[in-house]
Scaffold this motif. Structure first.
Motif, PDB file in Angstrom:
ATOM      1  N   ARG A  28       0.743  -1.058  -0.156  1.00 25.81           N
ATOM      2  CA  ARG A  28       0.521  -0.621  -0.155  1.00 25.81           C
ATOM      3  C   ARG A  28       0.678   1.675   0.304  1.00 25.81           C
ATOM      4  NH1 ARG A  28      -5.361  -0.573   1.958  1.00 25.81           N
ATOM      5  NH2 ARG A  28      -6.355  -2.962   2.426  1.00 25.81           N
ATOM      6  N   LYS A  29       1.939   1.108   0.587  1.00 27.14           N
ATOM      7  CA  LYS A  29       3.347   2.218   1.205  1.00 27.14           C
ATOM      8  C   LYS A  29       3.520   2.424  -0.405  1.00 27.14           C
ATOM      9  CE  LYS A  29       5.157   2.790   4.777  1.00 27.14           C
ATOM     10  NZ  LYS A  29       6.038   2.907   6.167  1.00 27.14           N
ATOM     11  N   ALA A  30       3.726   1.489  -1.131  1.00 27.68           N
ATOM     12  CA  ALA A  30       4.183   1.756  -2.675  1.00 27.68           C
ATOM     13  C   ALA A  30       3.209   1.907  -3.825  1.00 27.68           C
ATOM     14  CB  ALA A  30       4.649   0.492  -2.959  1.00 27.68           C
ATOM     15  N   GLY A  31       2.204   2.310  -3.795  1.00 34.12           N
ATOM     16  CA  GLY A  31       1.049   2.773  -4.203  1.00 34.12           C
ATOM     17  C   GLY A  31      -0.104   1.518  -4.359  1.00 34.12           C
ATOM     18  N   TYR A  32       0.021   0.272  -4.411  1.00 32.69           N
ATOM     19  CA  TYR A  32      -0.746  -0.164  -4.818  1.00 32.69           C
ATOM     20  C   TYR A  32      -1.949  -0.027  -3.226  1.00 32.69           C
ATOM     21  CZ  TYR A  32      -3.398  -4.833  -5.703  1.00 32.69           C
ATOM     22  OH  TYR A  32      -4.367  -5.866  -5.628  1.00 32.69           O
ATOM     23  N   ASP A  33      -3.136  -0.008  -4.271  1.00 31.44           N
ATOM     24  CA  ASP A  33      -4.587  -0.120  -3.283  1.00 31.44           C
ATOM     25  C   ASP A  33      -5.856  -1.388  -3.542  1.00 31.44           C
ATOM     26  OD1 ASP A  33      -6.767   0.797  -1.733  1.00 31.44           O
ATOM     27  OD2 ASP A  33      -7.653   2.053  -3.293  1.00 31.44           O
ATOM     28  N   PRO A  34      -5.620  -2.450  -3.320  1.00 35.04           N
ATOM     29  CA  PRO A  34      -6.419  -3.779  -3.319  1.00 35.04           C
ATOM     30  C   PRO A  34      -8.345  -3.087  -3.085  1.00 35.04           C
ATOM     31  CG  PRO A  34      -5.302  -3.696  -0.966  1.00 35.04           C
ATOM     32  CD  PRO A  34      -4.716  -2.241  -2.007  1.00 35.04           C
ATOM     33  N   SER A  35      -8.381  -2.368  -2.870  1.00 29.38           N
ATOM     34  CA  SER A  35      -9.724  -2.064  -2.233  1.00 29.38           C
ATOM     35  C   SER A  35     -10.641  -1.259  -3.309  1.00 29.38           C
ATOM     36  CB  SER A  35      -9.752  -1.337  -1.342  1.00 29.38           C
ATOM     37  OG  SER A  35      -9.434   0.412  -1.829  1.00 29.38           O
ATOM     38  N   ILE A  36     -10.019  -1.576  -4.962  1.00 37.16           N
ATOM     39  CA  ILE A  36     -10.373  -1.051  -6.039  1.00 37.16           C
ATOM     40  C   ILE A  36     -10.820  -2.280  -6.596  1.00 37.16           C
ATOM     41  CG2 ILE A  36      -9.760   0.118  -8.342  1.00 37.16           C
ATOM     42  CD1 ILE A  36      -7.436   1.553  -6.774  1.00 37.16           C
ATOM     43  N   ARG A  37     -12.550  -1.542  -6.684  1.00 33.25           N
ATOM     44  CA  ARG A  37     -12.557  -3.094  -7.255  1.00 33.25           C
ATOM     45  C   ARG A  37     -13.170  -3.287  -8.747  1.00 33.25           C
ATOM     46  NH1 ARG A  37     -17.975  -5.166  -4.296  1.00 33.25           N
ATOM     47  NH2 ARG A  37     -18.214  -6.135  -6.271  1.00 33.25           N
ATOM     48  N   PHE A  38     -12.350  -4.127  -9.413  1.00 30.54           N
ATOM     49  CA  PHE A  38     -12.188  -4.397 -11.082  1.00 30.54           C
ATOM     50  C   PHE A  38     -11.318  -3.267 -11.719  1.00 30.54           C
ATOM     51  CE2 PHE A  38     -17.113  -5.080  -9.915  1.00 30.54           C
ATOM     52  CZ  PHE A  38     -17.023  -6.338  -9.974  1.00 30.54           C
ATOM     53  N   ASP A  39     -10.645  -3.407 -10.785  1.00 29.71           N
ATOM     54  CA  ASP A  39      -8.909  -2.298 -11.672  1.00 29.71           C
ATOM     55  C   ASP A  39      -8.498  -2.681 -12.875  1.00 29.71           C
ATOM     56  OD1 ASP A  39      -6.785  -1.015 -11.644  1.00 29.71           O
ATOM     57  OD2 ASP A  39      -5.881  -1.900  -9.565  1.00 29.71           O
ATOM     58  N   PRO A  40      -8.813  -1.944 -13.627  1.00 28.23           N
ATOM     59  CA  PRO A  40      -8.713  -2.606 -14.908  1.00 28.23           C
ATOM     60  C   PRO A  40      -7.017  -2.223 -15.064  1.00 28.23           C
ATOM     61  CG  PRO A  40      -8.654  -0.128 -14.582  1.00 28.23           C
ATOM     62  CD  PRO A  40      -9.046  -0.487 -13.512  1.00 28.23           C
ATOM     63  N   TYR A  41      -6.113  -1.839 -14.452  1.00 28.14           N
ATOM     64  CA  TYR A  41      -4.200  -2.066 -14.064  1.00 28.14           C
ATOM     65  C   TYR A  41      -4.086  -3.080 -13.604  1.00 28.14           C
ATOM     66  CZ  TYR A  41      -5.714   2.859 -16.005  1.00 28.14           C
ATOM     67  OH  TYR A  41      -5.662   3.671 -16.761  1.00 28.14           O
ATOM     68  N   TYR A  42      -4.336  -4.117 -12.917  1.00 27.55           N
ATOM     69  CA  TYR A  42      -3.956  -5.581 -12.085  1.00 27.55           C
ATOM     70  C   TYR A  42      -4.057  -6.132 -13.045  1.00 27.55           C
ATOM     71  CZ  TYR A  42      -3.654  -9.284  -9.154  1.00 27.55           C
ATOM     72  OH  TYR A  42      -4.242 -10.538  -9.205  1.00 27.55           O
ATOM     73  N   PRO A  43      -2.823  -6.881 -12.775  1.00 24.38           N
ATOM     74  CA  PRO A  43      -2.221  -7.272 -12.263  1.00 24.38           C
ATOM     75  C   PRO A  43      -0.915  -6.260 -12.332  1.00 24.38           C
ATOM     76  CG  PRO A  43      -1.384  -8.912 -13.886  1.00 24.38           C
ATOM     77  CD  PRO A  43      -2.893  -8.229 -13.984  1.00 24.38           C
ATOM     78  N   GLU A  44      -1.053  -5.422 -12.921  1.00 24.92           N
ATOM     79  CA  GLU A  44       0.411  -4.725 -13.121  1.00 24.92           C
ATOM     80  C   GLU A  44       0.856  -3.596 -12.171  1.00 24.92           C
ATOM     81  OE1 GLU A  44      -1.678  -4.475 -16.093  1.00 24.92           O
ATOM     82  OE2 GLU A  44      -1.353  -6.111 -17.331  1.00 24.92           O
ATOM     83  N   ASP A  45      -0.829  -3.003 -11.627  1.00 23.09           N
ATOM     84  CA  ASP A  45      -0.104  -1.813 -10.413  1.00 23.09           C
ATOM     85  C   ASP A  45      -0.091  -2.982  -9.389  1.00 23.09           C
ATOM     86  OD1 ASP A  45      -2.626  -3.144 -10.001  1.00 23.09           O
ATOM     87  OD2 ASP A  45      -4.020  -1.933  -9.847  1.00 23.09           O
ATOM     88  N   LEU A  46      -0.299  -4.081  -9.569  1.00 23.31           N
ATOM     89  CA  LEU A  46       0.470  -4.902  -8.127  1.00 23.31           C
ATOM     90  C   LEU A  46       2.269  -5.215  -8.568  1.00 23.31           C
ATOM     91  CD1 LEU A  46       0.104  -6.638  -5.906  1.00 23.31           C
ATOM     92  CD2 LEU A  46      -0.516  -8.943  -7.122  1.00 23.31           C
ATOM     93  N   GLN A  47       2.431  -5.632  -9.562  1.00 24.22           N
ATOM     94  CA  GLN A  47       3.706  -5.929  -9.993  1.00 24.22           C
ATOM     95  C   GLN A  47       4.332  -5.029  -9.287  1.00 24.22           C
ATOM     96  OE1 GLN A  47       1.919  -7.572 -13.444  1.00 24.22           O
ATOM     97  NE2 GLN A  47       2.318  -9.985 -13.178  1.00 24.22           N
ATOM     98  N   ALA A  48       4.097  -3.738 -10.340  1.00 21.49           N
ATOM     99  CA  ALA A  48       4.719  -2.324 -10.256  1.00 21.49           C
ATOM    100  C   ALA A  48       5.460  -1.952  -8.711  1.00 21.49           C
ATOM    101  CB  ALA A  48       3.943  -1.307 -10.708  1.00 21.49           C
TER     102      ALA A  48
END
Length: 102
Positions: free
Chosen positions: A63-83
């Motif tokens: 979360r501190k690195a910018g990932y927000d798992p609370s976003i439903r239907f994230d169009p950037y998943y899994p790229e945002d998690l990997q970043a």
């Protein structure tokens, strides 16, 4: 050189990008991971069994690195998690290698 109309929408993005670069170069001594997070991440990397505490610690770092798992239907998943994982890896390499083992 004329100001192209297509450039105006990009201006706020460029300003934020440059501000982020300047802020990043000024904060060299800032730590991003706590000692507990360093310990938990090291244990997870060494194949220690996951526990709720270790999972919460890892999630807090992501979360501190910018990932927000609370976003439903994230169009950037899994790229945002990997970043975020790559950012946490960089922080871990820079900040946790000197940490004394717990």
């Amino acid at each position: 050189m004329k100001n192209s109309p297509w450039m105006w929408p990009m201006l706020p993005t460029l300003v934020l990008l440059l501000a982020g670069c300047a802020a990043g170069s000024m904060s060299q001594n800032v730590t991003h991971l706590s000692a507990l997070q360093c310990r938990d991440l090291a244990e997870l990397r060494n194949n220690a069994p996951p526990t709720p505490e270790r999972n919460r610690s890892e999630l807090a770092a992501l979360r501190k690195a910018g990932y927000d798992p609370s976003i439903r239907f994230d169009p950037y998943y899994p790229e945002d998690l990997q970043a975020a994982q790559r950012q946490v890896d960089r922080w871990f390499q820079a900040e946790c290698q000197q940490a004394p083992p717990a």
